[in-house]
Each structure stands twice: as C-alpha cells, then as structure tokens.
Design an enzyme around this catalytic site. Structure first.
Site, PDB file in Angstrom:
ATOM      1  N   GLU A  51     -11.854 -60.767  -4.363  1.00  0.00           N
ATOM      2  CA  GLU A  51     -12.240 -59.333  -4.210  1.00  0.00           C
ATOM      3  C   GLU A  51     -10.360 -58.916  -5.125  1.00  0.00           C
ATOM      4  OE1 GLU A  51     -13.361 -61.283   0.594  1.00  0.00           O
ATOM      5  OE2 GLU A  51     -11.697 -61.048  -1.232  1.00  0.00           O
ATOM      6  N   PHE A 113     -11.549 -58.193  14.949  1.00  0.00           N
ATOM      7  CA  PHE A 113     -11.650 -59.470  13.987  1.00  0.00           C
ATOM      8  C   PHE A 113     -11.795 -58.759  12.796  1.00  0.00           C
ATOM      9  CE2 PHE A 113     -13.990 -61.834  11.687  1.00  0.00           C
ATOM     10  CZ  PHE A 113     -13.520 -63.007  11.645  1.00  0.00           C
ATOM     11  N   GLN A 114     -10.826 -58.705  11.468  1.00  0.00           N
ATOM     12  CA  GLN A 114     -10.552 -58.425  10.094  1.00  0.00           C
ATOM     13  C   GLN A 114     -10.531 -57.351  10.272  1.00  0.00           C
ATOM     14  OE1 GLN A 114     -13.929 -60.147   8.390  1.00  0.00           O
ATOM     15  NE2 GLN A 114     -12.604 -61.951   7.908  1.00  0.00           N
ATOM     16  N   LYS A 163     -18.116 -49.896  10.147  1.00  0.00           N
ATOM     17  CA  LYS A 163     -19.587 -49.904   9.933  1.00  0.00           C
ATOM     18  C   LYS A 163     -20.611 -49.483  10.896  1.00  0.00           C
ATOM     19  CE  LYS A 163     -21.679 -54.914  10.956  1.00  0.00           C
ATOM     20  NZ  LYS A 163     -22.266 -55.163   9.557  1.00  0.00           N
ATOM     21  N   MET A 463       8.327 -65.780 -19.998  1.00  0.00           N
ATOM     22  CA  MET A 463       9.281 -64.435 -20.602  1.00  0.00           C
ATOM     23  C   MET A 463      10.389 -64.717 -19.196  1.00  0.00           C
ATOM     24  SD  MET A 463      10.067 -61.363 -21.647  1.00  0.00           S
ATOM     25  CE  MET A 463       8.533 -60.523 -23.080  1.00  0.00           C
TER      26      MET A 463
END
Length: 554
Positions: A51, A113-114, A163, A463
């Site tokens: 993602e 969940f999630q 959802k 760097m």
C-alpha cells in the site's frame, strides 16, 4: 439512479476525469473493487506490491500530471500503510485523495478485526479527512474531498468509508466537478511589494514549488527579465524557471550552489515566491539574510511569517501576483545580473576521485535518452546530486520527496509518474533507499513501463555517513549496510534487465544500452562510500558558513 455506495465512489472518481487509480484490495474494500471491476474499461487499476508503494505511485502521478492522485486501501494495516505516503504528499502540497474502507458502522469502536481510527491517525498529515457515516452523504463528501485536495495550496484528503456504507443503496445524481479559482486581491500589500522591488538595486528571486502548482513559469521568466533579477530555486521549485536561462543561478539551500549563497548574502531584496523558507534554506531563520528586505508571495496565509518574517507578505496565487505586478515594476540596470552571471560561470561541482563519479552519471543520463523524460529520486546523497547537477528546463519533470524526505518513495513515484506522463522515466536511488522499495520493480515490470533505475551503490547510507564524518566524530553507527544484494540478478529475478557500471570510461556505453533496452532496467552504479555532496551549509547555519571543499579531518 440508485446505486450501491461502492459504485458511487467509482462514479465520483470518474466525474473528476481521473483515469488511473492505485491500490490494494482487502476485506473492507471488496465492494469498491467489485465496482471497479464493472468499470475496468474506464479506469486503469494498478495493483502494487504494498500500500505504501500505491500511495507513492498516486503521488508521482499527481506531480507529473497536475491532476489529483487516487489511492485505495482496506482497513487496519492497509490504511496505516498509506500514512507515510499521505504525509509525503502533505509536506510537498501534492493533491491526493486516499479512500479507505473500514468495518461496518455497528462494529466501530469495538476493536474489530482490522479496525483502526484512520481519520484520527491522519489528522496531522491531511488537509482534511472524513468518515462517511450516512450513505446519502457519500457522493457529496467525495466531491468535497477532491475539491479540497486541489484547491488553494493542494494536499491530501482521506475519505474513510465503512463497509456497510459501501453496500447501502442510495440515490446518485451525476455532477460536474466544482472548479476552484486561483486567489488574488490587488491590495495595499501588492503595492508595497512593488515599491520595495522598485527601490531595490540587487534583488534575488527565490522560487519554490508553489510556482509549479500555479503554472507561474512564463510569468517568472518575464518578471526576472524585466527587473534583471537572478533566480535561485528550492528543490521543490526545480524546473519552474528554466535552468538554461542566463538569469538562473541554481539550487538554493543546504546543498545549494556557492554562487547562490553569495547572491543571497549580497542581495538587498529577497523576493520569495511559492516557497516556505524551510530549515534547509533558512538554517538560522533569526539571522536569515539580515542585509536584505523580504517580499513573500504565497497562497497559504500560514506560511507568511511562519519561519522568516517578511517586510511585505502577499497572500495570492503566485502566477496571478506576478502577472499583476509585472507592468508596475521598473526595469533595472544590468550591472547586478551581469555580476551574478559572471560568478555563476566560475562555479563548479566537485568531481570524484573514485573510479565512478556520480555527477558524471547524472550528466550522461540528462544528455542521453528522451529529452522529455521524467526524473524521480529517492532520498539521500543521490537526491542532492540530481538537484545540483541535472538541469531541469520545464516544471513537473522532477519527482522527489523534498519536505518529508521519504526513503522508499522513488520506485512507486516513478511508476505513477511514468504512467501519468507516458514518458520515459528515470529513477535515481541509493542502495539504502532501494532496499526499501525494490519490491515495486515487479509492478513496473508487470506493466511494461519504460523506467531505468540508477542505483548509487556504495554499501552504506551515504548521507548519514557524510553527517557522521563531519559532525559525529566518524562514529559510523548502523551506517555501513553491506547487504549482499546482487542488483543485476535481482533485476532479472523481478522481470527487469540488469546492468553494472563500475568505471567512468563505461558511463556512456552503459547508459545508452540501458535506455535502448525495452522495459524496466536497473543499473548498479558502484561508487565509493566516502563520496560527499558539496557544497554544504552545516545544519543551523546560514549562507556565510558554506563548505565548498571537503574538510581535512584529523
């Protein structure tokens, strides 16, 4: 007509004229992806490997095209994986709409969940965000999100859709996107700015990313030519003023050109346009160019006086402000600009004592291949070498994380930029950054994109090592990464073509071969781990402290 919420989301994306979206499916967005399947002939859907890569790809697409990027992710870890990409877009004022799914409304706040509170998490790094709890408000909310993302100073907006809202059947009426108007008010502040410009003898234009957003390139050229003002650009502004123009001095800031540092110290007026005086330019903001008066033009009121207090602050779109002021500013003698041009002619970038010089690679890449190609970077020494050495003559050709400095940004951004522009695209990265994102080589290879990756491979975090050398007594703590990765074999394993470059004598040959090879290519450039980026202004210092040569260390 009556549609499911998920279908409305897709219709609203189409309303905006968006042709490509990036994302990753999951349980809480299956309805959205089902609706996307129904519209697969109208919208290109790009499945990335992660993602975060999707968010950077949407960002790169937006920077390259000027359109709003769109990324979709599921709830929980899918949503949190977007946060770094959202923050990157926020720091660089990139228009982005992130659409996330969430658990059903009845499950919110129950540690389902999630489930995460993604709107709460992203408050500090979005222009605005929404959770849609009423299906009837979904379309209007999405339209507001796109309007906010692209209006004024652009930025990311997140829309979180539970959802069951995606599954609800509600009325949908098509709508024409609301167009924003660039802001300008010809007021006393504009008149005072004109007066300061006309009174000055040694003006310098300091330009930034706001000039690209506003489309101010032509106005900047006319303005600079009329008042004979030299131009210095922040990294975000590279390309808004042609590097080939005789009035252009180069990059400003910590790793800016020494002639720019001198010009800033000798100027009697700094005209800052679409930039924010960040700490990489104004290291010691309390004593920033005390000899010069300052005019600051910016679309965001919060930026006027935030870091450096201007004598006059003009709240306005950069292009409109310059166009309104142009007839009122007086032409100036050429002595000042002639002096700055002469100084620039004697400026130089230090080469390398190693077998392979990064600056020579960058110059060869600029010279060869498609002259209209885009250049993406990750973050580190390679990013600064590109900013110093690559001459950008047009806006939206450099795709780089400037404000947040996100390692791992480049591969996803190169994908989005290449797809959005349809042009050959180059990615300059380091082996440190590339280890964070080379999974997206698979995405680029699958899509058959013309992307050439140049890995500045020094087996260290270059760097970080430079700073540890200069400021931390050469304590190389967790710096020399020395991963046993064979980038040539890795490229071939992930569907790309690999090359290795080890000597200056081979630069031309290898770069040409890479550019004429179809698909995705990776060039492993073996450079010395003690290469430096110079010039450099030490942190917290101003232009008079610039280092132009590597100091002799005990």
């Amino acid at each position: 007509m009556k549609l499911k919420g998920a279908q409305i989301i897709v219709k609203c994306i189409e309303e905006q004229g968006i042709d490509t979206i990036y994302g990753y499916p999951g349980g809480s967005v299956l309805d959205i992806f089902d609706a996307l399947y129904e519209e697969k002939d109208k919208l290109t859907q790009v499945l990335t490997c992660h993602e975060q890569g999707a968010s950077h790809a949407a960002d790169g697409y937006a920077r390259a095209t000027g359109k709003t990027g769109v990324v979709i992710a599921t709830s929980g870890p899918g949503a949190t994986n977007l946060v770094t990409g959202i923050a990157t877009a926020y720091m660089d004022s990139v228009p982005l709409v992130a659409i996330t799914g969430n658990v059903g409304r009845s499950m919110l706040g129950r540690d389902s969940f999630q489930e995460v509170d993604i709107t709460g998490i992203t408050i500090p790094v979005t222009k605005h965000n929404f959770m849609v709890k009423d299906p009837a408000e979904l379309a209007d909310t999405l339209r507001k999100a796109f309007f906010i993302a692209g209006t004024g100073r652009p930025g990311p907006v997140l829309v979180d859709v539970p959802k069951d809202v995606q599954q609800a059947i509600v009325d949908y009426e098509p709508a024409v996107p609301e167009k924003s108007k660039a802001y300008f008010c010809d007021n006393d502040y504009v008149s005072r700015a004109v007066d300061l410009i006309n009174e000055s003898e040694r003006p310098v234009l300091y330009v930034g990313g706001g000039c690209i957003t506003s489309g101010a390139s032509d106005a900047l050229v006319k303005f600079s030519e009329k008042i004979n003002a030299p131009v210095a650009s922040s990294m975000m502004g590279l390309g808004c003023f042609p590097a080939s123009h005789p009035n252009y001095l180069g990059l400003i800031g910590m790793h800016g050109m020494s002639n720019v540092a001198e010009a800033m110290q000798e100027a009697d007026l700094i005209i800052a346009v679409g930039c924010r005086f960040d700490d990489r330019v104004a290291g010691d903001r309390k004593s920033f160019c005390p000899q010069a008066k300052k005019v600051h033009i910016d679309i965001d009121l919060a930026e006027l006086g935030k870091n450096v207090s201007p004598d006059v602050g003009v709240l306005a779109d950069a292009r409109l402000a310059l166009e309104a002021m142009l007839p009122r500013v007086n032409a100036k003698p050429s002595a000042w600009i002639d002096e700055r041009r002469d100084r620039k002619a004697h400026d130089f970038l230090l080469g390398s004592d190693g077998k392979l010089c990064p600056i020579r690679i960058i110059k060869a890449v600029q010279r060869l291949g498609d002259p209209e190609k885009l250049v993406a970077t990750d973050v580190g020494q390679h990013q600064m070498w590109v900013a110093q050495a690559y001459d950008f003559d047009k806006p939206r050709k450099l795709i780089s994380s400037c404000g947040l400095g996100t390692m791992g940004y480049g591969m996803g951004a190169a994908i989005g930029a290449c797809m959005g522009s349809g042009k050959q695209t180059v990615l300059f990265t380091g082996d440190g950054s590339f280890h964070m994102n080379f999974n997206e080589l698979v995405t680029a290879s699958k899509l058959g994109l013309d992307i050439t990756v140049f890995v500045m491979d020094n087996h260290t975090l270059g760097m970080v090592r430079q700073w540890q050398t200069l400021f931390y007594h050469r304590h190389y703590s967790s710096t020399d990464i020395n991963y046993p990765t064979d980038f040539v074999k890795l490229a071939e394993a992930l569907g790309a073509k690999g090359f290795r470059l080890e000597r200056n004598e081979d630069i031309e040959k290898v770069v040409k071969e890479a550019f004429t090879t179809k698909g995705v290519k990776v060039v492993d450039c073996i450079i010395d781990k003690d290469e430096f980026v110079l010039p450099m202004i030490p942190p917290g210092k101003n232009f008079d402290a610039i280092l132009t040569e590597r100091p002799v260390l005990d």
